[in-house]
Scaffold this motif. Structure first.
Motif, PDB file in Angstrom:
ATOM      1  N   VAL A   1       0.860  -1.171   0.000  1.00  0.00           N
ATOM      2  CA  VAL A   1       0.000   0.000   0.000  1.00  0.00           C
ATOM      3  C   VAL A   1       0.903   1.229   0.000  1.00  0.00           C
ATOM      4  O   VAL A   1       1.786   1.360   0.838  1.00  0.00           O
ATOM      5  CB  VAL A   1      -0.924  -0.004   1.237  1.00  0.00           C
ATOM      6  N   ALA A   2       0.667   2.128  -0.943  1.00  0.00           N
ATOM      7  CA  ALA A   2       1.511   3.315  -1.066  1.00  0.00           C
ATOM      8  C   ALA A   2       1.168   4.314   0.042  1.00  0.00           C
ATOM      9  O   ALA A   2      -0.003   4.545   0.338  1.00  0.00           O
ATOM     10  CB  ALA A   2       1.301   3.965  -2.420  1.00  0.00           C
ATOM     11  N   PRO A   3       2.174   4.910   0.674  1.00  0.00           N
ATOM     12  CA  PRO A   3       1.902   5.916   1.704  1.00  0.00           C
ATOM     13  C   PRO A   3       1.349   7.194   1.076  1.00  0.00           C
ATOM     14  O   PRO A   3       1.634   7.503  -0.081  1.00  0.00           O
ATOM     15  CB  PRO A   3       3.266   6.153   2.341  1.00  0.00           C
ATOM     16  N   ARG A   4       0.568   7.927   1.832  1.00  0.00           N
ATOM     17  CA  ARG A   4       0.001   9.174   1.325  1.00  0.00           C
ATOM     18  C   ARG A   4       1.064  10.261   1.412  1.00  0.00           C
ATOM     19  O   ARG A   4       1.668  10.476   2.454  1.00  0.00           O
ATOM     20  CB  ARG A   4      -1.216   9.539   2.134  1.00  0.00           C
ATOM     21  N   ARG A   5       1.254  10.938   0.319  1.00  0.00           N
ATOM     22  CA  ARG A   5       2.283  11.975   0.260  1.00  0.00           C
ATOM     23  C   ARG A   5       1.730  13.298   0.767  1.00  0.00           C
ATOM     24  O   ARG A   5       0.570  13.600   0.599  1.00  0.00           O
ATOM     25  CB  ARG A   5       2.761  12.150  -1.176  1.00  0.00           C
ATOM     26  N   GLY A   6       2.591  14.106   1.376  1.00  0.00           N
ATOM     27  CA  GLY A   6       2.239  15.449   1.791  1.00  0.00           C
ATOM     28  C   GLY A   6       1.521  15.555   3.117  1.00  0.00           C
ATOM     29  O   GLY A   6       1.081  16.645   3.482  1.00  0.00           O
ATOM     30  N   VAL A   7       1.383  14.475   3.842  1.00  0.00           N
ATOM     31  CA  VAL A   7       0.645  14.519   5.109  1.00  0.00           C
ATOM     32  C   VAL A   7       1.439  15.272   6.173  1.00  0.00           C
ATOM     33  O   VAL A   7       0.882  16.116   6.887  1.00  0.00           O
ATOM     34  CB  VAL A   7       0.302  13.089   5.585  1.00  0.00           C
ATOM     35  N   ILE A   8       2.722  15.006   6.275  1.00  0.00           N
ATOM     36  CA  ILE A   8       3.539  15.640   7.320  1.00  0.00           C
ATOM     37  C   ILE A   8       3.645  17.153   7.124  1.00  0.00           C
ATOM     38  O   ILE A   8       3.443  17.906   8.083  1.00  0.00           O
ATOM     39  CB  ILE A   8       4.920  14.958   7.415  1.00  0.00           C
ATOM     40  N   PRO A   9       3.922  17.649   5.901  1.00  0.00           N
ATOM     41  CA  PRO A   9       3.946  19.112   5.761  1.00  0.00           C
ATOM     42  C   PRO A   9       2.595  19.773   6.046  1.00  0.00           C
ATOM     43  O   PRO A   9       2.542  20.851   6.635  1.00  0.00           O
ATOM     44  CB  PRO A   9       4.345  19.339   4.299  1.00  0.00           C
ATOM     45  N   ARG A  10       1.501  19.113   5.670  1.00  0.00           N
ATOM     46  CA  ARG A  10       0.183  19.683   5.948  1.00  0.00           C
ATOM     47  C   ARG A  10      -0.089  19.728   7.448  1.00  0.00           C
ATOM     48  O   ARG A  10      -0.601  20.735   7.957  1.00  0.00           O
ATOM     49  CB  ARG A  10      -0.911  18.887   5.245  1.00  0.00           C
ATOM     50  N   MET A  11       0.244  18.662   8.169  1.00  0.00           N
ATOM     51  CA  MET A  11       0.025  18.650   9.617  1.00  0.00           C
ATOM     52  C   MET A  11       0.900  19.691  10.313  1.00  0.00           C
ATOM     53  O   MET A  11       0.448  20.385  11.231  1.00  0.00           O
ATOM     54  CB  MET A  11       0.296  17.264  10.183  1.00  0.00           C
ATOM     55  N   PHE A  12       2.147  19.805   9.872  1.00  0.00           N
ATOM     56  CA  PHE A  12       3.050  20.807  10.440  1.00  0.00           C
ATOM     57  C   PHE A  12       2.534  22.211  10.157  1.00  0.00           C
ATOM     58  O   PHE A  12       2.580  23.098  11.022  1.00  0.00           O
ATOM     59  CB  PHE A  12       4.456  20.601   9.862  1.00  0.00           C
ATOM     60  N   GLY A  13       2.029  22.427   8.948  1.00  0.00           N
ATOM     61  CA  GLY A  13       1.475  23.729   8.583  1.00  0.00           C
ATOM     62  C   GLY A  13       0.265  24.095   9.416  1.00  0.00           C
ATOM     63  O   GLY A  13       0.133  25.227   9.887  1.00  0.00           O
ATOM     64  N   VAL A  14      -0.630  23.149   9.612  1.00  0.00           N
ATOM     65  CA  VAL A  14      -1.821  23.413  10.430  1.00  0.00           C
ATOM     66  C   VAL A  14      -1.421  23.716  11.869  1.00  0.00           C
ATOM     67  O   VAL A  14      -1.985  24.625  12.503  1.00  0.00           O
ATOM     68  CB  VAL A  14      -2.795  22.219  10.349  1.00  0.00           C
ATOM     69  N   ALA A  15      -0.433  22.997  12.386  1.00  0.00           N
ATOM     70  CA  ALA A  15       0.034  23.258  13.751  1.00  0.00           C
ATOM     71  C   ALA A  15       0.617  24.664  13.869  1.00  0.00           C
ATOM     72  O   ALA A  15       0.345  25.381  14.842  1.00  0.00           O
ATOM     73  CB  ALA A  15       1.065  22.211  14.162  1.00  0.00           C
ATOM     74  N   LEU A  16       1.408  25.085  12.885  1.00  0.00           N
ATOM     75  CA  LEU A  16       1.975  26.436  12.918  1.00  0.00           C
ATOM     76  C   LEU A  16       0.892  27.505  12.829  1.00  0.00           C
ATOM     77  O   LEU A  16       0.970  28.538  13.506  1.00  0.00           O
ATOM     78  CB  LEU A  16       2.983  26.617  11.780  1.00  0.00           C
ATOM     79  N   ILE A  17      -0.121  27.257  12.005  1.00  0.00           N
ATOM     80  CA  ILE A  17      -1.219  28.225  11.898  1.00  0.00           C
ATOM     81  C   ILE A  17      -1.941  28.347  13.231  1.00  0.00           C
ATOM     82  O   ILE A  17      -2.232  29.463  13.696  1.00  0.00           O
ATOM     83  CB  ILE A  17      -2.189  27.813  10.772  1.00  0.00           C
ATOM     84  N   PHE A  18      -2.244  27.215  13.875  1.00  0.00           N
ATOM     85  CA  PHE A  18      -2.926  27.256  15.170  1.00  0.00           C
ATOM     86  C   PHE A  18      -2.078  27.958  16.223  1.00  0.00           C
ATOM     87  O   PHE A  18      -2.590  28.790  16.984  1.00  0.00           O
ATOM     88  CB  PHE A  18      -3.277  25.852  15.653  1.00  0.00           C
ATOM     89  N   ILE A  19      -0.803  27.638  16.276  1.00  0.00           N
ATOM     90  CA  ILE A  19       0.064  28.260  17.279  1.00  0.00           C
ATOM     91  C   ILE A  19       0.158  29.765  17.049  1.00  0.00           C
ATOM     92  O   ILE A  19       0.050  30.559  17.991  1.00  0.00           O
ATOM     93  CB  ILE A  19       1.460  27.607  17.269  1.00  0.00           C
ATOM     94  N   GLY A  20       0.365  30.159  15.798  1.00  0.00           N
ATOM     95  CA  GLY A  20       0.455  31.586  15.491  1.00  0.00           C
ATOM     96  C   GLY A  20      -0.837  32.321  15.792  1.00  0.00           C
ATOM     97  O   GLY A  20      -0.832  33.430  16.354  1.00  0.00           O
ATOM     98  N   ALA A  21      -1.978  31.716  15.435  1.00  0.00           N
ATOM     99  CA  ALA A  21      -3.262  32.372  15.678  1.00  0.00           C
ATOM    100  C   ALA A  21      -3.557  32.471  17.175  1.00  0.00           C
ATOM    101  O   ALA A  21      -4.034  33.517  17.649  1.00  0.00           O
ATOM    102  CB  ALA A  21      -4.371  31.609  14.963  1.00  0.00           C
ATOM    103  N   LEU A  22      -3.295  31.400  17.913  1.00  0.00           N
ATOM    104  CA  LEU A  22      -3.546  31.443  19.356  1.00  0.00           C
ATOM    105  C   LEU A  22      -2.642  32.451  20.059  1.00  0.00           C
ATOM    106  O   LEU A  22      -3.096  33.191  20.938  1.00  0.00           O
ATOM    107  CB  LEU A  22      -3.372  30.054  19.967  1.00  0.00           C
ATOM    108  N   ASP A  23      -1.371  32.484  19.673  1.00  0.00           N
ATOM    109  CA  ASP A  23      -0.461  33.464  20.275  1.00  0.00           C
ATOM    110  C   ASP A  23      -0.894  34.887  19.942  1.00  0.00           C
ATOM    111  O   ASP A  23      -0.844  35.777  20.799  1.00  0.00           O
ATOM    112  CB  ASP A  23       0.966  33.232  19.806  1.00  0.00           C
ATOM    113  N   ALA A  24      -1.316  35.114  18.703  1.00  0.00           N
ATOM    114  CA  ALA A  24      -1.770  36.447  18.303  1.00  0.00           C
ATOM    115  C   ALA A  24      -3.027  36.848  19.075  1.00  0.00           C
ATOM    116  O   ALA A  24      -3.143  37.992  19.536  1.00  0.00           O
ATOM    117  CB  ALA A  24      -2.024  36.482  16.802  1.00  0.00           C
ATOM    118  N   MET A  25      -3.951  35.913  19.245  1.00  0.00           N
ATOM    119  CA  MET A  25      -5.179  36.227  19.983  1.00  0.00           C
ATOM    120  C   MET A  25      -4.893  36.508  21.457  1.00  0.00           C
ATOM    121  O   MET A  25      -5.489  37.416  22.048  1.00  0.00           O
ATOM    122  CB  MET A  25      -6.190  35.093  19.845  1.00  0.00           C
TER     123      MET A  25
END
Length: 73
Positions: free
Chosen positions: A15-39
């Protein structure tokens, strides 16, 4: 221990692994951290620093990179 003959037959070994999952998860985490810190900074009455905006922008960058890698399959 199980041998290969004892494994269920419905498991596909290549079964082929899904590509791009790690960068997307890292990106979402950075967005949440940045938004929470800004708020939190905004809520305390301080000015929103450029670092929080950089975190959100970096998160969006990684999210887009992950989406591009996912679509390239």
């Amino acid at each position: 221990m199980r041998t290969t003959s004892e494994l269920p037959q419905d498991i596909e070994p290549d079964v082929a692994p899904r590509r791009g999952v790690i960068p997307r998860m890292f990106g979402v985490a950075l967005i949440f951290i940045g938004a929470l810190d800004a708020m939190l900074s905004w809520r305390s009455g301080n000015a929103i620093e450029d670092f929080y905006i950089f975190l959100i922008a970096a998160g969006l960058f990684f999210l887009v990179i992950g989406q591009i890698r996912r679509r390239s399959e």
